[in-house]
Motif scaffolding. Sequence first.
Motif, PDB file in Angstrom:
ATOM      1  N   UNK A 203       4.183   3.411  -0.667  1.00 37.54           N
ATOM      2  CA  UNK A 203       5.270   2.843  -0.184  1.00 37.54           C
ATOM      3  C   UNK A 203       4.662   2.461   1.313  1.00 37.54           C
ATOM      4  N   UNK A 204       3.503   3.034   1.637  1.00 36.98           N
ATOM      5  CA  UNK A 204       3.158   2.541   2.775  1.00 36.98           C
ATOM      6  C   UNK A 204       1.962   1.003   2.753  1.00 36.98           C
ATOM      7  N   UNK A 205       1.383   1.183   1.634  1.00 34.74           N
ATOM      8  CA  UNK A 205       0.601   0.183   1.002  1.00 34.74           C
ATOM      9  C   UNK A 205       1.961  -0.575   1.021  1.00 34.74           C
ATOM     10  N   UNK A 206       2.929  -0.875   0.437  1.00 34.74           N
ATOM     11  CA  UNK A 206       4.018  -1.950   0.356  1.00 34.74           C
ATOM     12  C   UNK A 206       4.265  -2.343   1.521  1.00 34.74           C
ATOM     13  N   UNK A 207       4.800  -1.165   2.739  1.00 31.95           N
ATOM     14  CA  UNK A 207       4.986  -1.647   4.001  1.00 31.95           C
ATOM     15  C   UNK A 207       4.047  -2.828   4.856  1.00 31.95           C
ATOM     16  N   UNK A 230      -1.060   3.267   6.358  1.00 27.61           N
ATOM     17  CA  UNK A 230      -0.001   2.110   6.427  1.00 27.61           C
ATOM     18  C   UNK A 230      -2.040   0.808   7.776  1.00 27.61           C
ATOM     19  N   UNK A 231      -2.230   1.937   8.689  1.00 21.47           N
ATOM     20  CA  UNK A 231      -3.508   1.546   9.563  1.00 21.47           C
ATOM     21  C   UNK A 231      -4.426   1.292   8.517  1.00 21.47           C
ATOM     22  N   UNK A 232      -4.710   1.890   8.092  1.00 22.31           N
ATOM     23  CA  UNK A 232      -5.949   1.937   7.574  1.00 22.31           C
ATOM     24  C   UNK A 232      -5.968   1.024   5.700  1.00 22.31           C
ATOM     25  N   UNK A 233      -4.518   0.593   5.360  1.00 21.95           N
ATOM     26  CA  UNK A 233      -4.373  -0.754   4.858  1.00 21.95           C
ATOM     27  C   UNK A 233      -4.993  -1.577   5.457  1.00 21.95           C
ATOM     28  N   UNK A 234      -4.223  -1.823   6.421  1.00 17.42           N
ATOM     29  CA  UNK A 234      -4.867  -3.152   7.507  1.00 17.42           C
ATOM     30  C   UNK A 234      -6.128  -3.132   8.462  1.00 17.42           C
ATOM     31  N   UNK A 235      -6.348  -2.097   8.151  1.00 14.68           N
ATOM     32  CA  UNK A 235      -7.864  -2.534   9.128  1.00 14.68           C
ATOM     33  C   UNK A 235      -8.801  -2.774   8.386  1.00 14.68           C
ATOM     34  N   UNK A 236      -8.772  -3.041   6.471  1.00 14.93           N
ATOM     35  CA  UNK A 236      -9.448  -3.541   5.761  1.00 14.93           C
ATOM     36  C   UNK A 236      -8.548  -4.910   5.354  1.00 14.93           C
ATOM     37  N   UNK A 237      -7.413  -4.535   5.619  1.00 16.94           N
ATOM     38  CA  UNK A 237      -7.084  -7.058   5.207  1.00 16.94           C
ATOM     39  C   UNK A 237      -6.577  -7.891   6.140  1.00 16.94           C
ATOM     40  N   UNK A 238      -6.474  -7.386   7.597  1.00 15.87           N
ATOM     41  CA  UNK A 238      -6.216  -7.991   8.557  1.00 15.87           C
ATOM     42  C   UNK A 238      -6.991  -8.783   9.481  1.00 15.87           C
ATOM     43  N   UNK A 239      -8.855  -8.062   9.319  1.00 16.31           N
ATOM     44  CA  UNK A 239      -9.701  -9.122   9.833  1.00 16.31           C
ATOM     45  C   UNK A 239      -9.972 -10.238   8.971  1.00 16.31           C
ATOM     46  N   UNK A 336      15.162   2.207   0.318  1.00 12.99           N
ATOM     47  CA  UNK A 336      14.814   2.994  -1.262  1.00 12.99           C
ATOM     48  C   UNK A 336      13.730   3.066  -2.042  1.00 12.99           C
ATOM     49  N   UNK A 337      12.586   1.790  -1.961  1.00 11.63           N
ATOM     50  CA  UNK A 337      11.241   2.065  -2.903  1.00 11.63           C
ATOM     51  C   UNK A 337      10.358   1.383  -2.331  1.00 11.63           C
ATOM     52  N   UNK A 338       9.761   1.402  -3.031  1.00 13.07           N
ATOM     53  CA  UNK A 338       8.494   0.351  -3.188  1.00 13.07           C
ATOM     54  C   UNK A 338       8.587  -0.645  -2.666  1.00 13.07           C
ATOM     55  N   UNK A 339       9.552  -1.222  -3.706  1.00 15.71           N
ATOM     56  CA  UNK A 339       9.933  -2.919  -3.489  1.00 15.71           C
ATOM     57  C   UNK A 339      10.572  -3.150  -2.303  1.00 15.71           C
ATOM     58  N   UNK A 340      11.642  -2.130  -2.105  1.00 10.70           N
ATOM     59  CA  UNK A 340      12.438  -2.447  -0.922  1.00 10.70           C
ATOM     60  C   UNK A 340      11.621  -2.051   0.193  1.00 10.70           C
ATOM     61  N   UNK A 368       6.694   6.718   0.649  1.00 15.97           N
ATOM     62  CA  UNK A 368       5.631   6.327   2.267  1.00 15.97           C
ATOM     63  C   UNK A 368       4.212   6.797   1.324  1.00 15.97           C
ATOM     64  N   UNK A 369       4.097   8.357   1.054  1.00 21.73           N
ATOM     65  CA  UNK A 369       3.116   7.988  -0.036  1.00 21.73           C
ATOM     66  C   UNK A 369       3.580   8.892  -1.536  1.00 21.73           C
ATOM     67  N   UNK A 370       4.225   9.036  -2.081  1.00 14.22           N
ATOM     68  CA  UNK A 370       4.537   8.649  -3.213  1.00 14.22           C
ATOM     69  C   UNK A 370       4.104   7.402  -4.273  1.00 14.22           C
ATOM     70  N   UNK A 371       3.099   7.922  -5.138  1.00 14.16           N
ATOM     71  CA  UNK A 371       2.771   6.401  -6.237  1.00 14.16           C
ATOM     72  C   UNK A 371       3.369   6.027  -6.687  1.00 14.16           C
ATOM     73  N   UNK A 372       4.289   5.157  -7.258  1.00 15.88           N
ATOM     74  CA  UNK A 372       5.063   4.534  -8.029  1.00 15.88           C
ATOM     75  C   UNK A 372       4.812   3.100  -8.772  1.00 15.88           C
ATOM     76  N   UNK A 373       5.253   3.148 -10.269  1.00 14.44           N
ATOM     77  CA  UNK A 373       4.830   2.124 -10.528  1.00 14.44           C
ATOM     78  C   UNK A 373       6.046   0.512 -10.299  1.00 14.44           C
ATOM     79  N   UNK A 374       5.341  -0.395  -9.810  1.00 16.59           N
ATOM     80  CA  UNK A 374       6.362  -2.141  -9.092  1.00 16.59           C
ATOM     81  C   UNK A 374       6.034  -3.531  -9.333  1.00 16.59           C
ATOM     82  N   UNK A 375       7.831  -3.503 -10.422  1.00 14.85           N
ATOM     83  CA  UNK A 375       7.286  -5.001 -10.760  1.00 14.85           C
ATOM     84  C   UNK A 375       6.203  -5.911  -9.798  1.00 14.85           C
ATOM     85  N   UNK A 376       6.679  -6.517 -10.640  1.00 11.67           N
ATOM     86  CA  UNK A 376       5.642  -8.251 -10.160  1.00 11.67           C
ATOM     87  C   UNK A 376       6.554  -8.933  -8.394  1.00 11.67           C
TER      88      UNK A 376
END
Length: 578
Positions: A203-207, A230-239, A336-340, A368-376
């Motif tokens: 979920x954190x990656x989706x956020x 969330x911060x770690x993902x954006x440290x790599x992507x935002x620049x 309530x889901x990663x997509x949401x 936030x930390x549970x990993x799940x399959x996400x439809x496109x």
Amino acid sequence: MVNQLSWKVGGQQGEGIESTGEVFSIALNRLGYYLYGYRHFSSRIKGGHTNNKIRVSTTGVHTITHDLDILVAFDQETIDVNFHELKDGGIVIADAKFKPTIPDNSNVTLYPVPFTEIATELGTSLMKNMVAIGATSAVINIAPAHYQEVVQATYGRKGEQVVLKNMEAIKKGAQYMKEELGYDRTNLYLEKADGKRRMFMIGNDAIALGAIAAGSRFMAAYPITPASEIMEYLIKKLPELGGTVIQTEDEIAACTMAIGANYAGARAFTASAGPGLSLMMESIGLSGMTETPLVIVDTQRGGPSTGLPTKQEQSDIMAMIYGNHGEIPKIVLAPSTVQEAFYDTIEAFNLAEEYQCPVILLSDLQLSLGKQTVEPLEYEKIEIRRGKLLSEELPELENKGYFKRYEVTEDGISPRVLPGMKNGIHHVTGVEHDETGKPSESAQNRQTQMDKRMRKLKHIQFQHAVHRNVKHGDPDLLIIGIISTRGAIEEAMQSLEQDGLKVNHAHIRLLHPFPTKELLPLVEKAKKVVVVEQNATGQLANILKMNVGYQDKIHSVLKYDGNPFLPHEIYTKCKELF
């Protein structure tokens, strides 16, 4: 053959348990299987029992289950702690090094496999987790070659030799297990998946991805579990997108820095957990008083104080609505889901600017930390709405006065300008002020400005305030939940329906202002209402009673031991009411 199974790997923290689960699950995801994973881990860096439970299916799954088909153990503690979950006919694959044992007279088969010995022969004992993956693959009939792509992506930066060695470890583990099994096929061969590629994310990656899609290019934050990803993902992507992340000295600085960036016109936000949100409360009040847009992510965890930093809980509900001193308009969303989580993050930025107030995106550790399959994800659905932000040149003000930044309007929302805009000069302060922002202690002005700000709550619109799974006009039971309990509730519903009960489900996505209009008819029609939540005092149930009434038919199902709800727990508690 089976169309779904549950697999768990466990050992001491720092022993490669997370990477074992990652390589195993990502490979299966790329074959087209649906997965849902949840990690149990200690709040220390190294040592202490940890495990990763992953549910694999040929159809969609949205929660973990109470039972277990395969347990991969790197120490005896893993067997002792998790053995009770194994089904009859289940399998334990354990490192032969520690001479594993299982309880007598159990209908479970133990396979000691020399993980450490095989890995050491290949060059390093660190590869024992790859041997374990290979052994598992033999049990479920997944060819070692299917891990090549994932191993290459995971270890390729360390050199081709490391990739070859890890693949060899997987093959050796599979070969050893096949020899142990002989010609007998296990009853855990997985049916073939559809082969479609889907996202597999927490979920954190989706956020974080939602923040990027919303146009946010600045995040200020202080690391804290379970928000740090969330911060770690954006440290790599935002620049790469011309943005930046600043790690501040504390959460107070993070929140005020985000307020300042939003005032300047950027879409900025911060993310934290309960302890950090406690520190931010005064700043959240500043956002409300100055009517500056602000997005805050709260990834709930076990409290109070340091509490259970790495465990699941939903005990910030009341605090997120009523925590700050004084009264301000505020919006609290609860995906309530990663997509949401992706879509609601985008909407949080839109609502913050449209209503010029703080918006809190409420998550929890499981989401936030549970990993799940996400439809496109459907990127064409994304829209950016900036509300009453003025972009055209302003007319010159009479007598060179100040711009009415806090002009009293029917909907409570005033026109907004960015610093430096010609003829847009105004005063900004955290004390009560008049329409131009100048401090004022006038009783009449105070009431006028307070009424203006609070009027915003009457006009807030969120299309997905309540997720409804309503099949019956006169249900025996209505189950209400929030955030990550959705999957467990929906599976419990199926079992209750099979028992002959008529069950509806409402999952709240707009926590504040409370969606009374949407929930009242559902509560009225139900014979009994159960509110499922993870705290000790029934916070969501109490809010429901405050806004909807019907106290006599509302019952709480609570869990606050740090673990997620399992479907059978909700089923059992609901059955007790009938």
